[in-house]
Scaffold this motif. Sequence first.
Motif, PDB file in Angstrom:
ATOM      1  N   ILE A 174       0.856  -1.184   0.000  1.00 22.97           N
ATOM      2  CA  ILE A 174       0.000   0.000   0.000  1.00 22.97           C
ATOM      3  C   ILE A 174       0.893   1.235   0.000  1.00 22.97           C
ATOM      4  CG2 ILE A 174      -1.743   1.286   1.287  1.00 22.97           C
ATOM      5  CD1 ILE A 174      -2.661  -1.485   2.418  1.00 22.97           C
ATOM      6  N   THR A 175       0.703   2.097  -1.008  1.00 21.66           N
ATOM      7  CA  THR A 175       1.532   3.300  -1.142  1.00 21.66           C
ATOM      8  C   THR A 175       0.729   4.586  -0.994  1.00 21.66           C
ATOM      9  OG1 THR A 175       1.275   3.297  -3.541  1.00 21.66           O
ATOM     10  CG2 THR A 175       3.187   2.131  -2.644  1.00 21.66           C
ATOM     11  N   GLY A 176      -0.587   4.479  -0.971  1.00 19.41           N
ATOM     12  CA  GLY A 176      -1.437   5.652  -0.796  1.00 19.41           C
ATOM     13  C   GLY A 176      -2.718   5.269  -0.081  1.00 19.41           C
ATOM     14  N   TRP A 177      -3.202   6.172   0.765  1.00 17.70           N
ATOM     15  CA  TRP A 177      -4.353   5.874   1.620  1.00 17.70           C
ATOM     16  C   TRP A 177      -5.047   7.182   1.934  1.00 17.70           C
ATOM     17  CZ3 TRP A 177      -5.808   1.051   3.145  1.00 17.70           C
ATOM     18  CH2 TRP A 177      -6.679   0.915   4.214  1.00 17.70           C
ATOM     19  N   ASN A 178      -6.321   7.321   1.618  1.00 22.85           N
ATOM     20  CA  ASN A 178      -6.992   8.582   1.905  1.00 22.85           C
ATOM     21  C   ASN A 178      -7.881   8.472   3.144  1.00 22.85           C
ATOM     22  OD1 ASN A 178      -9.263   7.223   0.907  1.00 22.85           O
ATOM     23  ND2 ASN A 178      -9.909   8.902  -0.410  1.00 22.85           N
ATOM     24  N   PRO A 179      -8.393   9.613   3.641  1.00 22.45           N
ATOM     25  CA  PRO A 179      -9.206   9.589   4.867  1.00 22.45           C
ATOM     26  C   PRO A 179     -10.432   8.682   4.782  1.00 22.45           C
ATOM     27  CG  PRO A 179      -8.501  11.826   4.390  1.00 22.45           C
ATOM     28  CD  PRO A 179      -8.113  10.981   3.199  1.00 22.45           C
ATOM     29  N   ALA A 228      -5.719   3.693  10.062  1.00 21.05           N
ATOM     30  CA  ALA A 228      -5.164   5.004   9.727  1.00 21.05           C
ATOM     31  C   ALA A 228      -4.082   4.820   8.669  1.00 21.05           C
ATOM     32  CB  ALA A 228      -4.566   5.653  10.973  1.00 21.05           C
ATOM     33  N   ALA A 229      -3.768   5.889   7.966  1.00 18.52           N
ATOM     34  CA  ALA A 229      -2.719   5.823   6.949  1.00 18.52           C
ATOM     35  C   ALA A 229      -1.410   5.339   7.557  1.00 18.52           C
ATOM     36  CB  ALA A 229      -2.531   7.196   6.293  1.00 18.52           C
ATOM     37  N   THR A 230      -1.106   5.780   8.761  1.00 22.39           N
ATOM     38  CA  THR A 230       0.157   5.369   9.398  1.00 22.39           C
ATOM     39  C   THR A 230       0.194   3.867   9.684  1.00 22.39           C
ATOM     40  OG1 THR A 230      -0.774   5.951  11.561  1.00 22.39           O
ATOM     41  CG2 THR A 230       0.591   7.607  10.459  1.00 22.39           C
ATOM     42  N   ARG A 268       2.339  -1.502   4.105  1.00 23.12           N
ATOM     43  CA  ARG A 268       1.890  -2.860   4.426  1.00 23.12           C
ATOM     44  C   ARG A 268       1.404  -3.555   3.164  1.00 23.12           C
ATOM     45  NH1 ARG A 268      -0.493  -3.339   9.722  1.00 23.12           N
ATOM     46  NH2 ARG A 268      -0.563  -5.552   9.233  1.00 23.12           N
ATOM     47  N   ASP A 269       1.334  -4.862   3.218  1.00 24.78           N
ATOM     48  CA  ASP A 269       0.841  -5.681   2.114  1.00 24.78           C
ATOM     49  C   ASP A 269      -0.664  -5.457   1.956  1.00 24.78           C
ATOM     50  OD1 ASP A 269      -0.276  -8.254   0.881  1.00 24.78           O
ATOM     51  OD2 ASP A 269       1.894  -8.572   0.711  1.00 24.78           O
ATOM     52  N   ILE A 270      -1.150  -5.417   0.724  1.00 27.61           N
ATOM     53  CA  ILE A 270      -2.566  -5.203   0.450  1.00 27.61           C
ATOM     54  C   ILE A 270      -3.432  -6.297   1.073  1.00 27.61           C
ATOM     55  CG2 ILE A 270      -2.531  -6.380  -1.797  1.00 27.61           C
ATOM     56  CD1 ILE A 270      -4.613  -3.272  -0.777  1.00 27.61           C
TER      57      ILE A 270
END
Length: 73
Positions: A29-34, A43-45, A50-52
Amino acid sequence: MSAERTCWQALLLDQVPDALINIGLGGCITGWNPEAKRVFGYAATESLGRDIRLLHVDPNDDRFLGCPESGGL
């Protein structure tokens, strides 16, 4: 990727009303929105890097049977 482009992408991800997840070629996972936090509970953190498969739903977990909007399975 340039810092300017990275900032632009982060701003765009934060403004979209849907859960968006960027996944690299290796499955990380390289991007994560609210909205992804609201949908998946991480949370993004907690999810970035991490692995999908972190988001894999166990088909035997009764909490995830069918889509309520479509009336079930």
